[in-house]
Design a protein around this motif. Sequence first.
Motif, PDB file in Angstrom:
ATOM      1  N   ASP A   9       0.845  -1.207   0.059  1.00 54.80           N
ATOM      2  CA  ASP A   9      -0.094   0.100   0.139  1.00 54.80           C
ATOM      3  C   ASP A   9       0.810   1.193  -0.110  1.00 54.80           C
ATOM      4  N   LEU A  10       1.944   1.245   0.870  1.00 55.72           N
ATOM      5  CA  LEU A  10       2.776   2.430   1.106  1.00 55.72           C
ATOM      6  C   LEU A  10       3.507   2.645  -0.276  1.00 55.72           C
ATOM      7  N   GLU A  11       3.919   1.455  -0.784  1.00 58.61           N
ATOM      8  CA  GLU A  11       4.595   1.791  -1.896  1.00 58.61           C
ATOM      9  C   GLU A  11       3.653   2.271  -3.298  1.00 58.61           C
ATOM     10  N   ARG A  12       2.596   1.993  -3.369  1.00 57.91           N
ATOM     11  CA  ARG A  12       1.795   2.512  -4.197  1.00 57.91           C
ATOM     12  C   ARG A  12       1.464   3.989  -3.782  1.00 57.91           C
ATOM     13  N   SER A  13       1.173   4.381  -2.672  1.00 58.72           N
ATOM     14  CA  SER A  13       0.867   5.647  -2.405  1.00 58.72           C
ATOM     15  C   SER A  13       2.013   6.473  -2.712  1.00 58.72           C
ATOM     16  N   TYR A  14       3.375   5.964  -2.117  1.00 58.22           N
ATOM     17  CA  TYR A  14       4.499   6.660  -2.464  1.00 58.22           C
ATOM     18  C   TYR A  14       4.554   7.176  -4.040  1.00 58.22           C
ATOM     19  N   GLN A  15       4.398   6.003  -4.984  1.00 59.72           N
ATOM     20  CA  GLN A  15       4.305   5.953  -6.458  1.00 59.72           C
ATOM     21  C   GLN A  15       3.508   7.312  -6.704  1.00 59.72           C
ATOM     22  N   ALA A  16       2.273   7.078  -6.250  1.00 64.73           N
ATOM     23  CA  ALA A  16       1.176   8.181  -6.862  1.00 64.73           C
ATOM     24  C   ALA A  16       1.730   9.464  -6.299  1.00 64.73           C
ATOM     25  N   THR A  17       2.225   9.749  -5.132  1.00 63.47           N
ATOM     26  CA  THR A  17       2.591  11.185  -4.639  1.00 63.47           C
ATOM     27  C   THR A  17       3.757  11.551  -5.549  1.00 63.47           C
ATOM     28  N   SER A  18       4.752  10.514  -5.688  1.00 60.94           N
ATOM     29  CA  SER A  18       5.754  11.079  -6.487  1.00 60.94           C
ATOM     30  C   SER A  18       5.168  11.437  -7.952  1.00 60.94           C
ATOM     31  N   LYS A  19       4.447  10.712  -8.686  1.00 61.00           N
ATOM     32  CA  LYS A  19       3.881  10.945  -9.762  1.00 61.00           C
ATOM     33  C   LYS A  19       3.250  12.375  -9.820  1.00 61.00           C
ATOM     34  N   LEU A  20       2.529  12.842  -8.522  1.00 59.54           N
ATOM     35  CA  LEU A  20       1.870  13.983  -8.357  1.00 59.54           C
ATOM     36  C   LEU A  20       2.938  15.309  -8.421  1.00 59.54           C
ATOM     37  N   ILE A  21       4.107  14.989  -7.581  1.00 63.50           N
ATOM     38  CA  ILE A  21       4.978  16.064  -7.697  1.00 63.50           C
ATOM     39  C   ILE A  21       5.576  16.220  -8.877  1.00 63.50           C
ATOM     40  N   ALA A  22       5.881  15.036  -9.747  1.00 61.84           N
ATOM     41  CA  ALA A  22       6.369  15.130 -11.231  1.00 61.84           C
ATOM     42  C   ALA A  22       5.446  16.257 -11.969  1.00 61.84           C
ATOM     43  N   THR A  23       4.077  15.814 -11.882  1.00 55.52           N
ATOM     44  CA  THR A  23       3.006  16.586 -12.545  1.00 55.52           C
ATOM     45  C   THR A  23       3.093  17.798 -12.180  1.00 55.52           C
ATOM     46  N   ILE A  24       2.934  18.223 -10.686  1.00 51.59           N
ATOM     47  CA  ILE A  24       2.901  19.665 -10.525  1.00 51.59           C
ATOM     48  C   ILE A  24       4.213  20.473 -11.126  1.00 51.59           C
ATOM     49  N   ASP A  25       5.292  19.596 -10.993  1.00 54.44           N
ATOM     50  CA  ASP A  25       6.644  20.196 -11.362  1.00 54.44           C
ATOM     51  C   ASP A  25       6.494  20.546 -12.882  1.00 54.44           C
ATOM     52  N   GLN A  26       5.857  19.545 -13.867  1.00 56.61           N
ATOM     53  CA  GLN A  26       5.970  19.889 -15.189  1.00 56.61           C
ATOM     54  C   GLN A  26       4.921  21.029 -15.128  1.00 56.61           C
ATOM     55  N   MET A  27       3.605  21.130 -14.489  1.00 54.12           N
ATOM     56  CA  MET A  27       2.932  21.896 -14.494  1.00 54.12           C
ATOM     57  C   MET A  27       3.591  23.670 -14.304  1.00 54.12           C
ATOM     58  N   LEU A  28       4.507  23.665 -13.389  1.00 57.98           N
ATOM     59  CA  LEU A  28       5.254  24.927 -13.143  1.00 57.98           C
ATOM     60  C   LEU A  28       5.977  24.935 -14.181  1.00 57.98           C
ATOM     61  N   GLN A  29       6.694  24.243 -14.792  1.00 54.78           N
ATOM     62  CA  GLN A  29       7.739  24.426 -15.831  1.00 54.78           C
ATOM     63  C   GLN A  29       6.935  24.938 -16.997  1.00 54.78           C
ATOM     64  N   ASP A  30       5.765  24.490 -17.260  1.00 53.74           N
ATOM     65  CA  ASP A  30       5.080  24.919 -18.478  1.00 53.74           C
ATOM     66  C   ASP A  30       4.695  26.345 -18.104  1.00 53.74           C
ATOM     67  N   LEU A  31       4.406  26.805 -16.972  1.00 55.68           N
ATOM     68  CA  LEU A  31       4.090  28.056 -16.419  1.00 55.68           C
ATOM     69  C   LEU A  31       5.340  29.083 -16.608  1.00 55.68           C
ATOM     70  N   MET A  32       6.432  28.538 -16.365  1.00 53.89           N
ATOM     71  CA  MET A  32       7.572  29.493 -16.186  1.00 53.89           C
ATOM     72  C   MET A  32       8.100  29.664 -17.983  1.00 53.89           C
ATOM     73  N   SER A  33       7.883  28.577 -18.532  1.00 50.15           N
ATOM     74  CA  SER A  33       8.221  28.780 -20.078  1.00 50.15           C
ATOM     75  C   SER A  33       7.395  29.403 -20.688  1.00 50.15           C
ATOM     76  N   ALA A  34       6.030  29.495 -20.415  1.00 55.11           N
ATOM     77  CA  ALA A  34       5.147  30.232 -20.879  1.00 55.11           C
ATOM     78  C   ALA A  34       5.379  31.811 -20.848  1.00 55.11           C
ATOM     79  N   ILE A  35       5.951  32.122 -19.524  1.00 49.47           N
ATOM     80  CA  ILE A  35       6.276  33.428 -19.108  1.00 49.47           C
ATOM     81  C   ILE A  35       7.372  34.130 -20.060  1.00 49.47           C
ATOM     82  N   ARG A  36       8.251  33.332 -19.982  1.00 47.29           N
ATOM     83  CA  ARG A  36       9.574  33.743 -20.805  1.00 47.29           C
ATOM     84  C   ARG A  36       9.445  34.221 -22.168  1.00 47.29           C
TER      85      ARG A  36
END
Lengths: 349, 489
Positions: free
Chosen positions: B462-489
């Motif tokens: 269970d914990l492994e799945r939860s960690y996977q999901a959270t990591s995936k979430l962080i990666a997604t949020i990071d991707q979203m922030l990057q998109d935002l940054m690149s949109a601003i430049r």
Amino acid sequence: MRTSLISTYALSQAARTTVRDTQNRLAVAQTEATTGRRADVGLALGVRTGVSVALRQHQARLQAITSSNALASSRMDASQSAMTAMVGGAQSLVSTLLAARSSRTGPGDAEIAAKGALQSFTELLNASVGGTSLFGGIDSDVAPMADFFASGSSNGTAITTAFQTAFGFPPGDPAAANIDPASMTAFLDGLFASEFTDAAWQASWSQASSQNVLSRISTNQTVETSVNANEPGFRQLAAAYTMVAGLGASKLNANTFQVIADRSASLAQQGIAEIAKSQATLGVAQQRVATADQRMSLEMDLMTRSIGKLESVDPYEAATRVSELQTQLETSYALTARMQRLSLLDYLR
Amino acid sequence: MNLAASLSIARLGLSATAEQTTVTSRNVANVGKPMAARKMGQLSNVVGGGVRVAVIARSANEALSATHLDAVAQASRQDTVVRLLDQLDATVGDPENDSSPAGLMSKLSSALQGYAAAPTDIAAGRAAVAAAEDLARGLNTATATVQDVRRQADDGIASAVTSLRDLLQRFGKLNTEVVNGTRLGSDITDQLDQRDEVVSSIAELVGVRRVMRADGDMALYTDGGVTLFETSARNISFSTTLNLAPGINGTAVVIDGVPVTGPSAVMASHSGSIAGLATVRDGAAVTFQRQIDEIARGLIETFAEKDPAAVPTLPDAAGLFTWSGGPTVPPAGTLVDGISATIAVNPAVDPAQGGTPSKLRDGGIAGAGYVVNTAGSAGYTAHLVAFQDALSTPRTFDTSAAVGSNIALTAYAANSISWLSAERQTATNASEYRASVLTRATSALSNATGISLDDEMANMLDLERSYQATSKLIATIDQMLQDLMSAIR
């Protein structure tokens, strides 16, 4: 949320406990199957262990009494055969005396026969079995009868002195031919008879004790299991023999000799009757010993069976238990091995 | 809600999962420890979103714990008692072997019968004296064994008391840590585990009852009610008795000024190995010793010589068997402590010490005035027969030995064996019962609070799945922030 109520430790402990318990019980069952007795008697019987101990104590006692009875029986058997032989010897002397009354060489023959009879009588009285003399009473470490014909013997000297006192010369002296029947009768009734009273007999003839051997023949019976040489029958036979053998009968004239011969024969008959009485008394003791032995052997069988009931195990039941436990042990080994191999870890990727 | 908030919630989630993984790995590490309790990380919400591990809880069950402690103490007591009683049983052995005093007495009786059957036989006389020597020696050995058992029990109590003191010290330290940790709110589950282990070890020595107090504080009382620990360890005193011997009692264990062992203890402890050792040292072994002493005294009395004159003037004197207080015969029906250690065959009748075996047949072992066979007849059997009867004649015994007071010597010896076997049987049955109760209590407690490896592994997934999901979430949020940054430049 906790869904299961089992821990790994409890699971493995359950298997281990079962194996250990089964192994313990198997060890006990194996001992019982092999020996047929309980493995730990004290533990199995508890407060009844004392009963088993008491039964064994009683059995050992009966065993000891039975083996001592065997000793006593063999002594009594030997005594009986000795007494029978004595009676036989006395009876043959009586017939010799009857024949000698009416023959010229009678006195000489009679004296020789009587000497031989007295010697064998002495030997029979001194018989012993296993170091204990048969007719000595409780003084069973010494030979009871003194040998009349040994030089300086107490009884030989006593008779010779009595004869000398009565007639003035020793027995066998040629002057004995002049002794008349009346004085011989007086001598026989007087000084000679006094040599065979209790006191004189124990002083010069016998070293036996008048107390017979007391034996325990069962747990609650003691009987006398011997005949002692001081009993009247033996004294009468000794007197009868000595009359003919120790008074120089061959030198006496025919009438005096007849007095001696008649007196000797009648004394011998009395002696035979008395010895028969002694034999009867001893026979009663033998009978009691035999009865006691029978009873004790039945009792011992009963003891063995009672002890067996208390201590032993049914061998078939024990063997069955052994094979059941073996099966159980094998099953728990197999299951333990199976369960150790069951783990979620094997199924994770 | 903005992305930064999501990121911080995800980070909190990651650290919560990481902490829970730590808890799981601690559980897995403790799977082999028998009484380790399962730890669970309890999540709670954080103001502003997210979760964190608020507290690491420890699985516990008060009722099952208390039952378990009681079972440990009772099993320990019975185990100790059975072990010592089995050692006492060595003096008796199997009835078939005749090695007990009763069996040796039986052999003496047979030897006397053999001598009575052949009184002129010197060898039979020697055999009878030899059987008497075996019996005397058997009694000496039995006494030595019983006193050895008592000394073992005494030493056992001494070392148990030393261990108890050490355990209470350790308990004190752990208790302080628990209290401090509870007040500060730190993770004290390991200390709780260790404290429970120490209490379990104490329960093996003396039965304990726990009382929980404020802030995780624990007070300990013995099963008799005496205080063992309350904010501080109480004083335990005990001293070994160096000259432990028949008739000399051992000292009691005194906890907090109250004696907890011994027949006079009001708040006595009834479980734990100290109680078991004390019961045998002060109870069973003492009674058994008294029985052996009474058997020895009975033997001296049975074979004592009396003045055979019509008007007796000489006192009764020790005959075949004598003792350290001989030639006086000990008074009838009164226990003499330790007489079985000094009982011996009288030198006047022992050929190895220059004596004459035939004095057994004739009397006169105690002196010329006691000769019964005054005529010196070699076939005299009445005296020997009388001895055998005397072995089965009822006589008085001291009632403090608990196996009868007006019975024959042979019956007394058999009763003594009965008594010991009954004690052994009762103790062994109780020990088996207590052992199975302990097994069941242990597995019940373990099932309720213990660690299941499979459970932890499933949790791990269970914990492994939860960690996977959270990591995936962080990666997604990071991707979203990057998109935002690149949109601003």
